[in-house]
Design a protein around this motif. Structure first.
Motif, PDB file in Angstrom:
ATOM      1  N   ILE A  52      53.353  39.289  47.979  1.00  0.00           N
ATOM      2  CA  ILE A  52      54.130  39.905  49.238  1.00  0.00           C
ATOM      3  C   ILE A  52      55.331  39.269  49.329  1.00  0.00           C
ATOM      4  N   GLU A  53      56.516  39.932  49.475  1.00  0.00           N
ATOM      5  CA  GLU A  53      57.950  38.919  49.634  1.00  0.00           C
ATOM      6  C   GLU A  53      58.024  38.363  50.738  1.00  0.00           C
ATOM      7  N   GLY A  54      58.450  37.234  51.042  1.00  0.00           N
ATOM      8  CA  GLY A  54      58.367  36.349  51.804  1.00  0.00           C
ATOM      9  C   GLY A  54      57.264  35.452  52.402  1.00  0.00           C
ATOM     10  N   PHE A  55      56.342  35.668  51.690  1.00  0.00           N
ATOM     11  CA  PHE A  55      55.112  34.857  51.903  1.00  0.00           C
ATOM     12  C   PHE A  55      54.770  34.058  50.843  1.00  0.00           C
ATOM     13  N   VAL A  56      54.202  32.832  51.091  1.00  0.00           N
ATOM     14  CA  VAL A  56      53.758  31.769  50.000  1.00  0.00           C
ATOM     15  C   VAL A  56      52.536  32.333  49.766  1.00  0.00           C
ATOM     16  N   PRO A  57      52.277  32.119  48.493  1.00  0.00           N
ATOM     17  CA  PRO A  57      50.792  32.329  47.890  1.00  0.00           C
ATOM     18  C   PRO A  57      49.840  31.531  48.476  1.00  0.00           C
ATOM     19  N   LEU A  58      48.646  32.283  48.762  1.00  0.00           N
ATOM     20  CA  LEU A  58      47.444  31.629  49.474  1.00  0.00           C
ATOM     21  C   LEU A  58      46.889  30.572  48.694  1.00  0.00           C
ATOM     22  N   TYR A  59      46.853  30.722  47.235  1.00  0.00           N
ATOM     23  CA  TYR A  59      45.988  30.017  46.470  1.00  0.00           C
ATOM     24  C   TYR A  59      47.060  29.340  45.660  1.00  0.00           C
ATOM     25  N   GLN A  60      46.700  28.072  44.901  1.00  0.00           N
ATOM     26  CA  GLN A  60      47.370  27.360  44.052  1.00  0.00           C
ATOM     27  C   GLN A  60      46.385  26.844  42.895  1.00  0.00           C
ATOM     28  N   SER A  61      46.988  26.766  41.759  1.00  0.00           N
ATOM     29  CA  SER A  61      46.299  26.474  40.519  1.00  0.00           C
ATOM     30  C   SER A  61      44.808  26.798  40.393  1.00  0.00           C
ATOM     31  N   PHE A  62      43.896  25.803  40.513  1.00  0.00           N
ATOM     32  CA  PHE A  62      42.525  26.177  40.309  1.00  0.00           C
ATOM     33  C   PHE A  62      41.882  27.030  41.331  1.00  0.00           C
ATOM     34  N   GLU A  63      42.467  26.934  42.555  1.00  0.00           N
ATOM     35  CA  GLU A  63      41.916  27.730  43.614  1.00  0.00           C
ATOM     36  C   GLU A  63      42.407  29.472  43.430  1.00  0.00           C
ATOM     37  N   ASN A  64      43.422  29.396  42.599  1.00  0.00           N
ATOM     38  CA  ASN A  64      43.714  30.820  42.122  1.00  0.00           C
ATOM     39  C   ASN A  64      42.872  31.114  41.074  1.00  0.00           C
ATOM     40  N   PHE A  65      42.814  30.472  40.330  1.00  0.00           N
ATOM     41  CA  PHE A  65      41.772  30.766  39.113  1.00  0.00           C
ATOM     42  C   PHE A  65      40.278  30.940  39.552  1.00  0.00           C
ATOM     43  N   TYR A  66      39.862  30.020  40.562  1.00  0.00           N
ATOM     44  CA  TYR A  66      38.385  30.069  40.888  1.00  0.00           C
ATOM     45  C   TYR A  66      38.352  31.620  41.799  1.00  0.00           C
ATOM     46  N   THR A  67      39.180  31.840  42.485  1.00  0.00           N
ATOM     47  CA  THR A  67      39.146  33.160  43.325  1.00  0.00           C
ATOM     48  C   THR A  67      39.597  34.451  42.518  1.00  0.00           C
ATOM     49  N   ARG A  68      40.289  34.174  41.642  1.00  0.00           N
ATOM     50  CA  ARG A  68      40.550  35.551  41.038  1.00  0.00           C
ATOM     51  C   ARG A  68      39.438  35.828  39.822  1.00  0.00           C
ATOM     52  N   ASN A  69      38.824  34.794  39.226  1.00  0.00           N
ATOM     53  CA  ASN A  69      37.649  34.889  38.152  1.00  0.00           C
ATOM     54  C   ASN A  69      36.179  34.957  38.431  1.00  0.00           C
ATOM     55  N   LEU A  70      36.142  34.033  39.614  1.00  0.00           N
ATOM     56  CA  LEU A  70      34.794  33.740  39.965  1.00  0.00           C
ATOM     57  C   LEU A  70      34.460  34.574  41.451  1.00  0.00           C
ATOM     58  N   TYR A  71      35.116  34.191  42.444  1.00  0.00           N
ATOM     59  CA  TYR A  71      34.698  34.400  43.797  1.00  0.00           C
ATOM     60  C   TYR A  71      35.002  36.080  44.137  1.00  0.00           C
ATOM     61  N   ILE A  72      36.107  36.507  43.755  1.00  0.00           N
ATOM     62  CA  ILE A  72      36.624  37.931  43.917  1.00  0.00           C
ATOM     63  C   ILE A  72      35.563  38.964  43.307  1.00  0.00           C
ATOM     64  N   ARG A  73      35.204  38.401  42.056  1.00  0.00           N
ATOM     65  CA  ARG A  73      34.303  39.624  41.304  1.00  0.00           C
ATOM     66  C   ARG A  73      32.858  39.624  41.900  1.00  0.00           C
TER      67      ARG A  73
END
Length: 157
Positions: A84-105
């Protein structure tokens, strides 16, 4: 006149003993309680621990494999955090990986909203997701379920 090293005989809970302060009786009783208190935990079986670590490792390996496929455009399912334009990403590096590939699923397994009063059986609100579990929509249907673990965590048992 000074008593206990303080003017007017008042003290702050500590008694002066030369340059060293000794805890008052109340503090000593607390320390005795801490010395006598023994907390015990059940030992985790080795097989359960090993299987858990292996399963987690397999999930991480498949996650990295999916990231490689996404980078080369071979995987069509892009379950990434929406930018979303104007907002900082919620997750960084491994947090983003973990959220995308493990938790969200698998988050629908744990984050189940209850639509009834807590008891031996509860009604769970049915949900559906059209964007690979990033957002959920309620269908309006209910599913009866016995949830003893949920009730123990909430303090109703």
């Amino acid at each position: 006149m000074k008593q206990n090293g303080c003017p007017n005989g008042h003290s702050n809970g500590f008694i002066a003993n030369g340059n060293v302060h000794i805890a008052s009786e109340r503090e000593e009783a607390k320390n005795d309680w801490e010395k006598n208190y023994r907390e015990s935990f059940e030992e985790t079986p080795l097989l359960a621990a090993v299987i858990t670590y292996i399963s987690y490792g397999v999930l991480v390996i498949f996650g990295y494999f999916r990231d490689i496929l996404r980078n080369y455009g071979l995987e069509t399912i892009h379950s990434k955090e929406p930018k979303i334009e104007g907002f900082v990403p919620l997750y960084q590096s491994f947090e983003n990986f973990y959220t995308r590939n493990l938790y969200i699923r698998i988050r629908d397994c744990w984050n189940r909203p209850i639509c009834s009063v807590p008891g031996a059986e509860v009604d769970l609100c049915d949900r559906v997701s059209h964007d690979y579990n990033w957002n959920f929509e309620f269908t309006g249907k209910k599913t009866k379920s016995s949830q003893p673990g949920l009730l123990q965590l909430s303090g109703f048992c």
